[in-house]
Design a protein around this motif. Structure first.
Motif, PDB file in Angstrom:
ATOM      1  N   GLU A 222       0.816  -1.212   0.000  1.00 59.63           N
ATOM      2  CA  GLU A 222       0.000   0.000   0.000  1.00 59.63           C
ATOM      3  C   GLU A 222       0.852   1.264   0.000  1.00 59.63           C
ATOM      4  OE1 GLU A 222      -2.414   0.083   3.546  1.00 59.63           O
ATOM      5  OE2 GLU A 222      -0.922  -1.026   4.698  1.00 59.63           O
ATOM      6  N   THR A 223       2.125   1.107  -0.359  1.00 56.67           N
ATOM      7  CA  THR A 223       3.007   2.264  -0.480  1.00 56.67           C
ATOM      8  C   THR A 223       3.703   2.229  -1.834  1.00 56.67           C
ATOM      9  OG1 THR A 223       4.983   1.164   0.412  1.00 56.67           O
ATOM     10  CG2 THR A 223       3.459   2.161   2.010  1.00 56.67           C
ATOM     11  N   TYR A 257      -2.623   3.299  -0.851  1.00 54.88           N
ATOM     12  CA  TYR A 257      -1.817   3.358  -2.066  1.00 54.88           C
ATOM     13  C   TYR A 257      -2.300   4.470  -2.992  1.00 54.88           C
ATOM     14  CZ  TYR A 257       0.866   1.886  -6.131  1.00 54.88           C
ATOM     15  OH  TYR A 257       1.730   1.862  -7.184  1.00 54.88           O
TER      16      TYR A 257
END
Length: 424
Positions: A222-223, A257
């Motif tokens: 999610e990054t 994200y």
């Protein structure tokens, strides 16, 4: 006609074998393939202060009540996923049984975003309450169960590790760890964090006298740093291998994200092109490793007036079908009413494709001539599709054995191993 002997001598061939032996060993170790264990079709996230021993059954009852308030499962199936009335009835019968017996396959007690930042004594108490509720849940406990603790970012790392420590210690002090214990490491930004999690898992095993490798974990992707590194590589692929066999799954985090890429809130979605790119990278990174994939969630819930509920179900069922078609066999659910379309859409996916898959697998296994010439890899995929449908309850064992003319054990075997090519 005589066969001419090969010109490559035994000594030369032995040199080739020796030269490739390290690569063979690396391939076998890092790309072992699927281990045949069950993968849940979804993960339900519940804030830690809302978790109770009866939560799974409660969600099942709430889902059935929501369906009843909107004409029943038959009507919802016809409106969202069913092609015929008979199909709707079949789906409704299967899904009703699922919601009464196993409404949640995978449950994550959330101490991260869904829980927020609390005083230490409050979070400590919530961990103890979660452990007690797990022990009290008995037969109603989902087959997969665990926590999402705070990430390894510097400002919350100590709190996340304390929660993890208290949770594992609480379980270990009150009995065996649950067979389906699942831990989620969120917001991963570097392979160093994965390596650190391996060290933590190993130490927890040592402290509690657990077998080596007993504690595995999922990585939430999610990054941006997990999808593309500063050198243009895909760190998520390295993260899997940095996990030393402990990484069990990659879960896509829809909203963290999307927000980190600067996508406006109104356009943050599981089907945004940026989401598809990230998930394609995840899929490539996980291929052959045995690490499972999960899509994220939609925050458009089926709640409110009739129009809002029906729109929420229509969206959710479409998104579930979408990620299934793309090879993501798991997703997130955040509300009991989403269980209605989670299982209707999932069961429809497997039942829609079953007749064709069963016929092709039967033809392959029994060497029956047909218009489709399937290769061993495709036969494995066909068997895998059927196996997933049977495990989650979309297909019955009798249906599978009758349609394929194979024992269910053989179907499972074909799904997990490269089958030999049929002889002519």
């Amino acid at each position: 006609m005589s066969v001419q002997p090969g010109r490559l001598g035994a000594a030369f061939l032995a040199e080739v074998e020796a030269a490739l032996a390290p690569a063979d060993a690396l391939l076998s170790a890092r790309y072992p393939g699927d281990d045949g264990s069950r993968q849940p079709v979804h993960t339900v996230y519940v804030p830690a202060d809302r978790y109770s021993a009866d939560l799974a059954r409660s969600w099942g009852r709430t889902a059935l009540d929501a369906a009843a308030d909107h004409g029943g499962l038959d009507a919802i199936a016809r409106a969202t996923v069913a092609r015929t009335d008979s199909t709707a009835t079949e789906l409704a019968t299967l899904v009703e049984a699922k919601l009464r017996t196993e409404p949640i396959e995978d449950l994550r007690v959330d101490f991260e975003d869904g829980y927020g930042v609390r005083a230490d004594d409050e979070e400590d108490a919530a961990v103890a309450a979660a452990v007690a509720a797990i022990r009290d849940s008995g037969d109603s406990s989902p087959p997969f169960l665990g926590i999402r603790f705070k990430c390894f970012e510097a400002d919350v790392r100590a709190r996340g590790l304390r929660t993890l420590d208290l949770f594992i210690s609480g379980l270990a002090d009150t009995g065996d760890l649950p067979a389906g214990l699942t831990l989620t490491l969120p917001k991963v930004t570097s392979t160093d964090q994965v390596a650190a999690m391996v060290t933590v898992a190993r130490e927890l095993e040592r402290v509690h006298g657990l077998p080596d490798g007993r504690i595995g974990f999922e990585i939430q992707v999610e990054t941006p740093q997990s999808v593309m590194g500063i050198d243009g590589s895909a760190p998520v692929a390295k993260m899997i291998h940095a996990g030393e066999g402990r990484v069990t799954a990659l879960h896509y985090g829809t909203y963290d994200y999307s927000a980190s890429l600067g996508i406006a809130a109104a356009y943050q979605s599981m089907e945004h092109p940026a989401a598809d790119h990230a998930k394609a990278v995840m899929q490539l990174a996980a291929a052959g490793t045995g690490v499972r994939l999960s899509d994220g969630s939609t925050n458009i819930l089926p709640v409110g007036d009739r129009e809002a509920v029906e729109a929420g179900w229509a969206l959710h069922s479409r998104l579930v079908r979408r990620h299934l078609e793309r090879g993501f066999y798991q997703g997130w659910d955040l509300h009991p009413a989403q269980l209605v379309t989670r299982f209707l859409a999932t069961y429809a996916f497997y039942r829609d494709g079953f007749d064709s898959a069963a016929e092709r697998l039967r033809n392959y296994a029994h060497q029956i001539s047909s218009s489709v010439l399937d290769e061993p890899a495709t036969a494995r995929a066909l068997a895998g599709f059927i196996r997933r449908g049977e495990v989650c309850g979309a297909l019955t064992v009798d249906e599978v054995e009758t349609a394929t003319d194979l024992p269910i054990a053989k179907v499972r075997e074909l799904a997990l191993h490269r089958p030999p090519a049929p002889s002519n």
